[in-house]
Design a protein around this motif. Sequence first.
Motif, PDB file in Angstrom:
ATOM      1  N   PRO A  27     -46.909  46.361  44.053  1.00  0.00           N
ATOM      2  CA  PRO A  27     -46.155  45.097  44.093  1.00  0.00           C
ATOM      3  C   PRO A  27     -46.897  43.922  43.480  1.00  0.00           C
ATOM      4  CG  PRO A  27     -45.871  46.263  46.166  1.00  0.00           C
ATOM      5  CD  PRO A  27     -46.918  47.012  45.376  1.00  0.00           C
ATOM      6  N   PHE A  28     -48.221  43.962  43.486  1.00  0.00           N
ATOM      7  CA  PHE A  28     -48.994  42.853  42.926  1.00  0.00           C
ATOM      8  C   PHE A  28     -48.985  42.858  41.400  1.00  0.00           C
ATOM      9  CE2 PHE A  28     -50.539  43.456  47.199  1.00  0.00           C
ATOM     10  CZ  PHE A  28     -50.668  42.156  47.668  1.00  0.00           C
ATOM     11  N   ALA A  29     -48.515  43.962  40.791  1.00  0.00           N
ATOM     12  CA  ALA A  29     -48.373  43.967  39.335  1.00  0.00           C
ATOM     13  C   ALA A  29     -47.237  43.060  38.886  1.00  0.00           C
ATOM     14  CB  ALA A  29     -48.120  45.393  38.842  1.00  0.00           C
ATOM     15  N   LEU A  30     -46.355  42.697  39.805  1.00  0.00           N
ATOM     16  CA  LEU A  30     -45.226  41.830  39.468  1.00  0.00           C
ATOM     17  C   LEU A  30     -45.611  40.362  39.447  1.00  0.00           C
ATOM     18  CD1 LEU A  30     -42.550  43.552  41.746  1.00  0.00           C
ATOM     19  CD2 LEU A  30     -42.727  43.743  39.265  1.00  0.00           C
ATOM     20  N   ILE A  31     -46.775  40.045  39.988  1.00  0.00           N
ATOM     21  CA  ILE A  31     -47.182  38.642  40.096  1.00  0.00           C
ATOM     22  C   ILE A  31     -47.782  38.181  38.773  1.00  0.00           C
ATOM     23  CG2 ILE A  31     -48.602  36.989  41.344  1.00  0.00           C
ATOM     24  CD1 ILE A  31     -48.531  38.846  43.728  1.00  0.00           C
ATOM     25  N   ARG A  32     -46.989  37.514  37.978  1.00  0.00           N
ATOM     26  CA  ARG A  32     -47.456  36.936  36.711  1.00  0.00           C
ATOM     27  C   ARG A  32     -46.411  35.952  36.218  1.00  0.00           C
ATOM     28  NH1 ARG A  32     -45.028  39.215  32.157  1.00  0.00           N
ATOM     29  NH2 ARG A  32     -43.762  41.073  32.561  1.00  0.00           N
ATOM     30  N   ARG A  33     -46.773  35.144  35.273  1.00  0.00           N
ATOM     31  CA  ARG A  33     -45.839  34.181  34.690  1.00  0.00           C
ATOM     32  C   ARG A  33     -44.871  34.913  33.777  1.00  0.00           C
ATOM     33  NH1 ARG A  33     -48.286  29.058  31.724  1.00  0.00           N
ATOM     34  NH2 ARG A  33     -48.956  28.718  33.894  1.00  0.00           N
ATOM     35  N   ARG A  34     -43.590  34.666  33.978  1.00  0.00           N
ATOM     36  CA  ARG A  34     -42.558  35.360  33.210  1.00  0.00           C
ATOM     37  C   ARG A  34     -41.704  34.345  32.468  1.00  0.00           C
ATOM     38  NH1 ARG A  34     -41.938  40.700  34.942  1.00  0.00           N
ATOM     39  NH2 ARG A  34     -43.185  41.226  36.771  1.00  0.00           N
ATOM     40  N   GLU A  35     -41.272  34.755  31.288  1.00  0.00           N
ATOM     41  CA  GLU A  35     -40.443  33.891  30.455  1.00  0.00           C
ATOM     42  C   GLU A  35     -39.275  34.689  29.907  1.00  0.00           C
ATOM     43  OE1 GLU A  35     -42.978  32.410  27.430  1.00  0.00           O
ATOM     44  OE2 GLU A  35     -44.195  31.175  28.787  1.00  0.00           O
ATOM     45  N   GLY A  36     -38.212  33.993  29.565  1.00  0.00           N
ATOM     46  CA  GLY A  36     -37.060  34.639  28.941  1.00  0.00           C
ATOM     47  C   GLY A  36     -36.250  35.454  29.926  1.00  0.00           C
ATOM     48  N   ALA A  37     -35.502  36.393  29.384  1.00  0.00           N
ATOM     49  CA  ALA A  37     -34.604  37.220  30.197  1.00  0.00           C
ATOM     50  C   ALA A  37     -35.371  38.397  30.793  1.00  0.00           C
ATOM     51  CB  ALA A  37     -33.434  37.704  29.351  1.00  0.00           C
ATOM     52  N   TRP A  38     -36.359  38.084  31.640  1.00  0.00           N
ATOM     53  CA  TRP A  38     -37.227  39.122  32.168  1.00  0.00           C
ATOM     54  C   TRP A  38     -36.563  39.930  33.276  1.00  0.00           C
ATOM     55  CZ3 TRP A  38     -38.465  38.955  37.319  1.00  0.00           C
ATOM     56  CH2 TRP A  38     -38.247  37.738  37.976  1.00  0.00           C
ATOM     57  N   ILE A  39     -35.588  39.340  33.967  1.00  0.00           N
ATOM     58  CA  ILE A  39     -34.957  40.064  35.070  1.00  0.00           C
ATOM     59  C   ILE A  39     -34.239  41.312  34.545  1.00  0.00           C
ATOM     60  CG2 ILE A  39     -33.183  39.941  36.855  1.00  0.00           C
ATOM     61  CD1 ILE A  39     -33.850  37.050  37.266  1.00  0.00           C
ATOM     62  N   ARG A  40     -33.511  41.146  33.435  1.00  0.00           N
ATOM     63  CA  ARG A  40     -32.812  42.287  32.865  1.00  0.00           C
ATOM     64  C   ARG A  40     -33.796  43.349  32.399  1.00  0.00           C
ATOM     65  NH1 ARG A  40     -28.886  42.139  27.492  1.00  0.00           N
ATOM     66  NH2 ARG A  40     -28.499  44.404  27.395  1.00  0.00           N
ATOM     67  N   GLN A  41     -34.881  42.918  31.757  1.00  0.00           N
ATOM     68  CA  GLN A  41     -35.864  43.869  31.258  1.00  0.00           C
ATOM     69  C   GLN A  41     -36.563  44.595  32.402  1.00  0.00           C
ATOM     70  OE1 GLN A  41     -35.972  44.521  28.202  1.00  0.00           O
ATOM     71  NE2 GLN A  41     -37.876  45.622  27.781  1.00  0.00           N
TER      72      GLN A  41
END
Length: 454
Positions: free
Chosen positions: A241-255
């Motif tokens: 779960p800690f691999a998800l902790i980062r700054r995200r940009e754009g349409a990252w939810i779909r990806q």
Amino acid sequence: MSTPPQSDAPTEGPEFHDSESPLARLRPRIPLPRPDRHLQPIAVGVFLFVLVYLQFEPIFDVLSSSILGDPETDAVKGMWSFDHIRRSMLPPETPIWSSQANYPEGVLALVLPWVSSVLLSPLGGIFGPITGWNLSILTMVWALGMGLAWLVRVTTTSWAAGAVAGAAMISQPMLFHAIGDGTPEHVSLWTIPIFLVAAWKALSEDVPAWGVAAGLAATLVALDSPYNAIYAFLIGIMVLPFALIRRREGAWIRQMSLTVGMFLLAAGIGTLLIWLLYRNFPLDETSQEVALQSTADQSCQQEVAGYASRGEVCLDRFHEPMSFTPKRFDPSSGNEIDCQDEVRKFCSMNTTDVWTWWKFDTDISPPRDPSLAPTLIPRGVLVPFIFLAMLGAPRAIPWLIAGVLMTCLSLDLNTANPGQLQEWMGAKGTVIGEQILSLNAWMGDFPGINKIRF
């Protein structure tokens, strides 16, 4: 005086990123590969190869006449199991069904570690069963170190840190005990870091291809050994779960949804395959009856008949030992059997011996149980790595907690551990030992985990 017309097309060669060209400014810059990009993992691989050679140097003088393993252990069985897989690779034989045993009807057998034995079968075909077994063990040890080095590289961006972690892993006394005991499924741990690498990159980079790779790697882990599948699952839910902790940009939810979906699809197909396979083997038994495993247990079987699980038996063995019959007459042998001792053996089977954790290389009184693997993590390795984990907090803390959990699971339900921890740590050692017993008894009731012993 006229000047030549300017072109908007990017120029070739070194002038590709011309600052005066609008198209050049829009085109993403492709970083050139660093000259040492491939040299570093190769250097780490060579370093670990040399380390494996130095650790096992004596075997190379008798590589084709002696096998790695202690006398009167399962080492010979392990060698012939690997050779059985090698012989079963040619049609009409298969690595699951073969007429090499129980001819002509054949036998349905699952040799552990299954994936490793299949992948390493060419070594036995080329060099024969003895040399093939030795080289297979050495290859698995090297692959474990290299896999862990890659995992550390992915999570820290440092191959140097990976080399240190890999070297520490393949130098552990418990790993050498597994080799000496002839249990290759306890040596074939290389699939676990490979799965964690694929899953970490899938979640941190949102790449669907890594999601598929993680699902396939999870399947390989489970096919190699059900023990390793449990370890990988527990480590994964604590650190991934800690691999998800980062700054995200754009349409990252779909990806990210696509990546997770691809992982679940691949893992689901693998789970179906494993279920179809394991349902043919004792691991899939539906009976929940508690049964003592030793050869002299038939007269003592009624001592555990009223319990719902092995965990309940062992907790009572610790808290209320006198509830089990001290002596019982065995009509088959005409002797009295100590049922309390039979239950003790039942609870300590397949556990590690915590008594040798701090007594290593000193006079041990009483002597340790030779049937148990020593719980050995050298102080020179344990203390610096705990310090580094604290220094790398908070990112390293989940990994440290996962390591503590794996250590607790290795102690399983051995009812002698609280008393031995008390001698080491005082009164708090008893409390810690009791908590470990309770934790392992609780986890031992989970579906899947209740089919095996740690």
